[in-house]
Motif scaffolding. Structure first.
Motif, PDB file in Angstrom:
ATOM      1  N   THR A  63     -17.406 -43.189  25.670  1.00  0.00           N
ATOM      2  CA  THR A  63     -18.545 -43.595  26.495  1.00  0.00           C
ATOM      3  C   THR A  63     -18.074 -44.115  27.846  1.00  0.00           C
ATOM      4  O   THR A  63     -16.879 -44.130  28.147  1.00  0.00           O
ATOM      5  CB  THR A  63     -19.366 -44.708  25.807  1.00  0.00           C
ATOM      6  N   MET A  64     -19.060 -44.605  28.607  1.00  0.00           N
ATOM      7  CA  MET A  64     -18.761 -45.189  29.911  1.00  0.00           C
ATOM      8  C   MET A  64     -17.931 -46.464  29.801  1.00  0.00           C
ATOM      9  O   MET A  64     -17.412 -46.945  30.812  1.00  0.00           O
ATOM     10  CB  MET A  64     -20.062 -45.502  30.658  1.00  0.00           C
ATOM     11  N   ASP A  65     -17.801 -47.009  28.606  1.00  0.00           N
ATOM     12  CA  ASP A  65     -17.058 -48.257  28.435  1.00  0.00           C
ATOM     13  C   ASP A  65     -15.592 -48.047  28.079  1.00  0.00           C
ATOM     14  O   ASP A  65     -14.865 -49.023  27.841  1.00  0.00           O
ATOM     15  CB  ASP A  65     -17.732 -49.122  27.363  1.00  0.00           C
ATOM     16  N   HIS A  90     -15.833 -38.765  30.337  1.00  0.00           N
ATOM     17  CA  HIS A  90     -15.109 -39.166  29.138  1.00  0.00           C
ATOM     18  C   HIS A  90     -14.929 -38.008  28.157  1.00  0.00           C
ATOM     19  O   HIS A  90     -15.617 -36.984  28.229  1.00  0.00           O
ATOM     20  CB  HIS A  90     -15.828 -40.325  28.445  1.00  0.00           C
ATOM     21  N   THR A 115     -22.261 -42.100  30.448  1.00  0.00           N
ATOM     22  CA  THR A 115     -22.179 -41.790  29.023  1.00  0.00           C
ATOM     23  C   THR A 115     -22.939 -40.485  28.811  1.00  0.00           C
ATOM     24  O   THR A 115     -24.150 -40.417  29.055  1.00  0.00           O
ATOM     25  CB  THR A 115     -22.795 -42.902  28.156  1.00  0.00           C
ATOM     26  N   SER A 136     -22.407 -38.252  23.227  1.00  0.00           N
ATOM     27  CA  SER A 136     -22.071 -39.541  22.616  1.00  0.00           C
ATOM     28  C   SER A 136     -23.317 -40.353  22.261  1.00  0.00           C
ATOM     29  O   SER A 136     -23.211 -41.528  21.920  1.00  0.00           O
ATOM     30  CB  SER A 136     -21.179 -40.359  23.557  1.00  0.00           C
TER      31      SER A 136
END
Length: 312
Positions: free
Chosen positions: A61-63, A56, A83, A87
Motif C-alpha cells: 500500500t501507500m504506507d 507499490h 494505494t 490492495s
C-alpha cells in the motif's frame, strides 16, 4: 575467521531535511469506482521540489517502502504514493478486476493531473513543487506500472503492442525488479492470472535506472533472475542497470518493516539503493549533472562491492 561485510558506497548526498508525511489525501477518480487515496512525503524546507510518483508491489500500500520514500523526501523530493485497487480486496468477479493493471496506470496519471490539489492538501507545501521535474518509480508489479508512463506497452492477445500510455510529464524513472517478457517466459500460473505481464519495451524511451537482484527467482517466470533485466536489455531508455549481488525480490528490505516477506534483509543493500537511486534521479532530472557519474565511480572503486552498474 572474521569476514568483512560489504558496505554501501560513499556518495555525497548532502544533509537530510526533516520530512512531513500526510495520508490519506483523497483525489477524485470518476472512472475508478472509488476515490484514489495517496500518501505524500516531502521535506519541510526547500523550494522547486521535484516529484516522484511511486507504485507499490502486489498486496502492499501507500504506507510501505518507507526506506526509499523517506530517504528521497529527506533529500529534496516530494514522493506521492497511491494505494492501488488490487490492495483493496477487489473481488475476482468485479468488472474492474481484469483492468486492474490499467487502472494502476490511471492512478499515477490521475496524481499528476491533480498535483495542485495535493499541494494544497499538505501543510506548507503550496508553491514549493517543481511541476517540470517529475519521475516515476515502482517495485515489482509497481515497476511495470511505472514503466507504462515511460513508454512500455502491454502486448494484446494477438501479440501486438497495446495503446501507449506514455506520459510526457515524466522525465525519468527508477524501476526496481521490473518483470520481464511474457509468452513462453511465464509460468502457467502467471499466464493464467497475470496475462498483462507481457510487456513490450521497444518504446520505453524515458531515461530509466533498472535495479535487479541476481538471486531474484520469480514464481511468475520459468527463467532465472536475468528475467528482471529484460527491461534494461530491450528498451532504448534504460540507460543504467544496478545488479545487486545476492539480492532477492525484496532487495534487502526496501518495502520496509510493514512487509514481513523480505528474505534477504540487508541494511547495507538498502543503503546502497538509497544512494544510487537518489544520485540517478538528481542527474536524470537535471538537478546535479555530477551526481550519477560520481555514484557510478564510487561503486567501481569499492573494494568489496554489493553490486555492479552497467551503463549503455
Amino acid at each position: 575467521m572474521s569476514h568483512t561485510q560489504p558496505t554501501a558506497v560513499d556518495v555525497p548526498i548532502g544533509a537530510a531535511a526533516s520530512v512531513i508525511s500526510v495520508r490519506p489525501i483523497t483525489l477524485e477518480a470518476p472512472d475508478r469506482g472509488q476515490d484514489l487515496e495517496v500518501r505524500v512525503s516531502a521535506p519541510t524546507t526547500g523550494h522547486d521540489l521535484p516529484v516522484v510518483v511511486f507504485s507499490h508491489g502486489m498486496t502492499l500500500t501507500m504506507d510501505d517502502y518507507a526506506p526509499l520514500v523517506d530517504f528521497w523526501a529527506a533529500h529534496g523530493f516530494v514522493v506521492i504514493q497511491p494505494t492501488h485497487l488490487d490492495s483493496l480486496n477487489v473481488a475476482p468477479d468485479d468488472p474492474r478486476a481484469p483492468l486492474v493493471w490499467r487502472i494502476r496506470t490511471d492512478d499515477l496519471t490521475g496524481i499528476l493531473n491533480q498535483l495542485d490539489v495535493i499541494e494544497a492538501a499538505v501543510p506548507g507545501l503550496a508553491g514549493r513543487i517543481d511541476h517540470g521535474r517529475i519521475a516515476a518509480a515502482g517495485h515489482s508489479w509497481g515497476a511495470q506500472t511505472a514503466s507504462t508512463l515511460t513508454g512500455a506497452r502491454v502486448l494484446d492477445a494477438d501479440g501486438k503492442p497495446g495503446e501507449s500510455m506514455t506520459d510526457p510529464r515524466v522525465g525519468a524513472a527508477v524501476l526496481l525488479c521490473l518483470p520481464g517478457t511474457g509468452g513462453t517466459d511465464l509460468t502457467p500460473l502467471a499466464a493464467e492470472y497475470f496475462p498483462f505481464m507481457s510487456p513490450n519495451f521497444a518504446e520505453l524511451k524515458t531515461p530509466s535506472l533498472m535495479v535487479a537482484g541476481d538471486h531474484d527467482q520469480s514464481p511468475l517466470s520459468v527463467r532465472g533472475p536475468d528475467w528482471f533485466t529484460d527491461g534494461y536489455r530491450l528498451s532504448p531508455g534504460a540507460t543504467d542497470l544496478l545488479t545487486l549481488f545476492g539480492a532477492e525480490h525484496g532487495l534487502g528490505g526496501i518495502q520496509g518493516s510493514n512487509d514481513t516477506r523480505t528474505t534477504d534483509e540487508s541494511p547495507e543493500r538498502v543503503a546502497l539503493i538509497q544512494q544510487i537511486t537518489l544520485a540517478y534521479l538528481r542527474t536524470a532530472l537535471g538537478l546535479d549533472d555530477g551526481a550519477w557519474p560520481a555514484a557510478r565511480e564510487a561503486v567501481v572503486a569499492t573494494s568489496d562491492p554489493l553490486g555492479r552498474i552497467d551503463s549503455k
